[in-house]
Structure formats: structure tokens, C-alpha cells
Design an enzyme around this catalytic site. Structure first.
Site, PDB file in Angstrom:
ATOM      1  N   GLU A  73      33.534  41.433  28.659  1.00 62.46           N
ATOM      2  CA  GLU A  73      34.938  41.405  29.104  1.00 62.46           C
ATOM      3  C   GLU A  73      35.035  40.847  30.521  1.00 62.46           C
ATOM      4  O   GLU A  73      34.073  40.901  31.286  1.00 62.46           O
ATOM      5  CB  GLU A  73      35.501  42.842  29.102  1.00 62.46           C
ATOM      6  CG  GLU A  73      36.588  43.103  28.087  1.00 62.46           C
ATOM      7  CD  GLU A  73      37.867  42.294  28.259  1.00 62.46           C
ATOM      8  OE1 GLU A  73      37.863  41.204  28.860  1.00 62.46           O
ATOM      9  OE2 GLU A  73      38.892  42.768  27.759  1.00 62.46           O
ATOM     10  N   ASP A  74      36.204  40.343  30.856  1.00 61.24           N
ATOM     11  CA  ASP A  74      36.420  39.853  32.221  1.00 61.24           C
ATOM     12  C   ASP A  74      36.680  41.011  33.190  1.00 61.24           C
ATOM     13  O   ASP A  74      36.082  41.105  34.248  1.00 61.24           O
ATOM     14  CB  ASP A  74      37.571  38.827  32.285  1.00 61.24           C
ATOM     15  CG  ASP A  74      38.876  39.312  31.647  1.00 61.24           C
ATOM     16  OD1 ASP A  74      38.925  40.442  31.100  1.00 61.24           O
ATOM     17  OD2 ASP A  74      39.859  38.555  31.705  1.00 61.24           O
ATOM     18  N   ASP A 126      43.079  34.962  35.078  1.00 58.74           N
ATOM     19  CA  ASP A 126      44.253  34.113  35.298  1.00 58.74           C
ATOM     20  C   ASP A 126      45.442  34.871  35.851  1.00 58.74           C
ATOM     21  O   ASP A 126      45.499  36.106  35.813  1.00 58.74           O
ATOM     22  CB  ASP A 126      44.678  33.486  33.966  1.00 58.74           C
ATOM     23  CG  ASP A 126      45.324  34.515  33.041  1.00 58.74           C
ATOM     24  OD1 ASP A 126      44.697  35.559  32.785  1.00 58.74           O
ATOM     25  OD2 ASP A 126      46.476  34.296  32.607  1.00 58.74           O
ATOM     26  N   ASP A 163      40.836  47.386  33.215  1.00 60.21           N
ATOM     27  CA  ASP A 163      41.908  47.848  34.093  1.00 60.21           C
ATOM     28  C   ASP A 163      42.343  49.235  33.592  1.00 60.21           C
ATOM     29  O   ASP A 163      41.696  50.222  33.905  1.00 60.21           O
ATOM     30  CB  ASP A 163      43.013  46.782  34.010  1.00 60.21           C
ATOM     31  CG  ASP A 163      44.186  47.022  34.932  1.00 60.21           C
ATOM     32  OD1 ASP A 163      44.096  47.876  35.802  1.00 60.21           O
ATOM     33  OD2 ASP A 163      45.209  46.339  34.774  1.00 60.21           O
ATOM     34  N   ARG A 197      41.917  30.087  36.098  1.00 61.09           N
ATOM     35  CA  ARG A 197      40.684  30.495  35.412  1.00 61.09           C
ATOM     36  C   ARG A 197      39.495  29.664  35.865  1.00 61.09           C
ATOM     37  O   ARG A 197      38.349  30.092  35.780  1.00 61.09           O
ATOM     38  CB  ARG A 197      40.839  30.342  33.890  1.00 61.09           C
ATOM     39  CG  ARG A 197      41.861  31.278  33.261  1.00 61.09           C
ATOM     40  CD  ARG A 197      41.684  31.266  31.753  1.00 61.09           C
ATOM     41  NE  ARG A 197      42.825  31.802  31.033  1.00 61.09           N
ATOM     42  CZ  ARG A 197      43.032  33.096  30.793  1.00 61.09           C
ATOM     43  NH1 ARG A 197      42.192  33.995  31.248  1.00 61.09           N
ATOM     44  NH2 ARG A 197      44.084  33.492  30.102  1.00 61.09           N
ATOM     45  N   PHE A 234      45.380  42.580  42.292  1.00 61.29           N
ATOM     46  CA  PHE A 234      45.389  41.556  41.248  1.00 61.29           C
ATOM     47  C   PHE A 234      44.500  40.388  41.671  1.00 61.29           C
ATOM     48  O   PHE A 234      44.713  39.794  42.714  1.00 61.29           O
ATOM     49  CB  PHE A 234      46.811  41.076  40.953  1.00 61.29           C
ATOM     50  CG  PHE A 234      46.884  40.287  39.680  1.00 61.29           C
ATOM     51  CD1 PHE A 234      46.951  40.945  38.462  1.00 61.29           C
ATOM     52  CD2 PHE A 234      46.832  38.902  39.694  1.00 61.29           C
ATOM     53  CE1 PHE A 234      46.980  40.217  37.278  1.00 61.29           C
ATOM     54  CE2 PHE A 234      46.857  38.175  38.516  1.00 61.29           C
ATOM     55  CZ  PHE A 234      46.929  38.831  37.306  1.00 61.29           C
TER      56      PHE A 234
HETATM   57  P1  IMP Z   1      43.533  46.830  30.140  1.00 64.38           P
HETATM   58  O1  IMP Z   1      42.184  47.349  30.561  1.00 64.38           O
HETATM   59  O2  IMP Z   1      43.895  47.172  28.704  1.00 64.38           O
HETATM   60  O3  IMP Z   1      44.604  47.243  31.105  1.00 64.38           O
HETATM   61  O4  IMP Z   1      43.562  45.251  30.114  1.00 64.38           O
HETATM   62  C1  IMP Z   1      42.665  44.475  30.781  1.00 64.38           C
HETATM   63  C2  IMP Z   1      43.181  43.057  30.703  1.00 64.38           C
HETATM   64  O5  IMP Z   1      44.273  42.891  31.622  1.00 64.38           O
HETATM   65  C3  IMP Z   1      42.112  42.091  31.176  1.00 64.38           C
HETATM   66  O6  IMP Z   1      41.307  41.649  30.096  1.00 64.38           O
HETATM   67  C4  IMP Z   1      42.932  40.990  31.812  1.00 64.38           C
HETATM   68  O7  IMP Z   1      43.327  40.050  30.841  1.00 64.38           O
HETATM   69  C5  IMP Z   1      44.159  41.689  32.353  1.00 64.38           C
HETATM   70  N1  IMP Z   1      44.003  42.013  33.804  1.00 64.38           N
HETATM   71  C6  IMP Z   1      43.922  43.243  34.356  1.00 64.38           C
HETATM   72  N2  IMP Z   1      43.799  43.177  35.703  1.00 64.38           N
HETATM   73  C7  IMP Z   1      43.789  41.847  36.007  1.00 64.38           C
HETATM   74  C8  IMP Z   1      43.676  41.123  37.253  1.00 64.38           C
HETATM   75  O8  IMP Z   1      43.537  41.664  38.361  1.00 64.38           O
HETATM   76  N3  IMP Z   1      43.705  39.766  37.159  1.00 64.38           N
HETATM   77  C9  IMP Z   1      43.839  39.110  35.963  1.00 64.38           C
HETATM   78  N4  IMP Z   1      43.943  39.755  34.790  1.00 64.38           N
HETATM   79  C10 IMP Z   1      43.928  41.119  34.796  1.00 64.38           C
HETATM   80 MG    MG Z   2      40.998  40.004  28.914  1.00 62.48          MG
END
Ligand code: IMP
Ligand code: MG
Length: 191
Positions: A110-111, A171, A114, A177, A164
């Protein structure tokens, strides 16, 4: 001619609207460490790297080249259902894996994690498919906004503050990206 052209149009990487958090050099150093760790821990196992599109594509490309083991890769694309701006934790599979994972050791790539809602649901979905193990490798971990506190993140590139960030696959509305570094957008109104 080529370099003049490049100078005239390539202003994205030197955009002053970023505060650089991790340079390309720092990232590559950290990913080599993760690669050494994964090479040791998955030795002798049938490893499949599952990349969650699109954000993790840059991390996957670098990480797979520092894991010195036989492995395969696969891709998934999911969209999180949102109730207004709040994630509900439901995800829709837009693109599923191409191959079965039964009996394989799966490492979800995963990137960023959050709230953890997307990955928690994804792990539940993959968990019903008979994999030998399922673990998570995330490039960035932003623990502060975590809703799913029970989510176990096994491998992390960097733990970051609740800001962020963009670049290295991440992105803002589809842009940035391609930045080779990770930066905080200092003025979101100009992003
Ligand atoms: P979550 O953990 O379900 O809230 O979702 C995570 C996703 O939210 C990641 O895979 C990203 O696509 C997006 N995301 C969360 N924080 C950031 C950020 O700081 N920059 C860019 N994308 C983010
Ligand atoms: Mg993602």
C-alpha cells in the site's frame, strides 16, 4: 535542444509549494532496508506482492527490485464508499486479482494507511481465499487518524505526522504521483 525543452516545461519537481519530507535518496535507502528484511523473512515461501492501485505502483516497483527471492505480483483496485466526506469502510472491487492466492504468502503493498478502513475491508475480502498468510507493507503510515486501531501493519517505510502528503505515488486529485520525493503541500489552495 532537448535540455532547453526540458528546462522550459519541467517545473513540477521544483514547485515551491512543497516542503520535502523524504528525499529520493532517503526513500531508496529505507526501501533497501525493507527489501533485506523481506528477503530474509520470506525465504523459501511462495510470495505474491499484491499492489493496491494506483498509489502503491511506485513503491511496488522499487520494493520488488530489492526482494531477492522468486516472487509474483498482482494488482487490485478498490474504491471506498463515502458518506459525504466520511469513509464508511465499505469498498467496491473495481479490479480483482488476476490469479488465485490459495496457499500463497500474500504481502499487500500500500502507499499509505490513514484511517485503515480500506485496508481492513480488503484484508477481510482476501482473508476468505485460502492464502497461507496475509501481511501488509505500507510505504507510509499515518497513525493519528486511524479508526481501525486493530489493523496490524507489518512493514512500514516511514511513520508520518497527520499531514496531507504527495509524491512517490501519492496524489492530490490525480496529480503529483510522479514526484521522486514525498512532500507536504504547503498551500493547498495552489495545489
Ligand atoms: P484509509 O486508510 O482507508 O483512510 O485510506 C487510505 C487511502 O487514502 C490511501 O491509499 C490514499 O489513497 C489516501 N490517502 C490518505 N492520506 C493521504 C495523503 O496524505 N496523501 C495522499 N493520499 C492519501
Ligand atoms: Mg491507496
Amino acid at each position: 535542444m532537448t535540455s532547453e525543452f526540458a528546462q522550459a516545461v519541467s517545473t513540477e519537481f521544483s514547485n515551491p509549494n512543497f516542503e520535502i519530507l523524504y528525499s529520493a535518496e532517503r526513500i531508496s535507502e529505507r526501501i533497501r532496508e525493507l527489501g533485506a528484511q523481506l528477503t530474509a523473512e520470506y525465504a523459501g515461501k511462495e510470495l505474491v506482492l499484491v499492489s493496491v492501485l494506483k498509489g502503491s505502483c511506485v513503491f511496488l516497483a522499487d520494493l520488488m527490485r530489492v526482494i531477492d527471492l522468486p516472487l509474483t505480483i498482482d494488482f487490485m483496485s478498490v474504491s471506498s464508499y463515502k458518506d459525504g466526506t466520511v469513509s464508511t469502510g465499505d469498498v467496491e472491487i473495481l479490479k480483482d486479482l488476476s490469479n488465485p492466492i490459495r496457499g500463497k504468502h500474500v504481502l499487500v503493498v500500500e502507499d499509505i494507511v490513514d484511517t485503515g478502513l480500506t485496508l481492513t475491508r480488503l484484508i477481510e475480502i482476501l482473508g476468505s481465499r485460502g492464502a497461507a498468510s496475509i501481511k501488509i507493507a505500507t510505504f507510509l503510515d499515518k497513525p493519528e487518524p486511524r479508526i481501525k486501531k486493530e489493523l496490524i501493519v507489518d512493514y512500514t517505510g516511514f511513520v508520518i505526522p497527520n499531514k496531507f502528503v504527495v509524491g512517490y505515488g501519492l496524489d492530490a486529485a490525480g496529480r503529483y504521483r510522479n514526484l521522486p520525493f514525498v512532500g507536504i503541500v504547503t498551500d493547498p489552495s495552489k495545489a
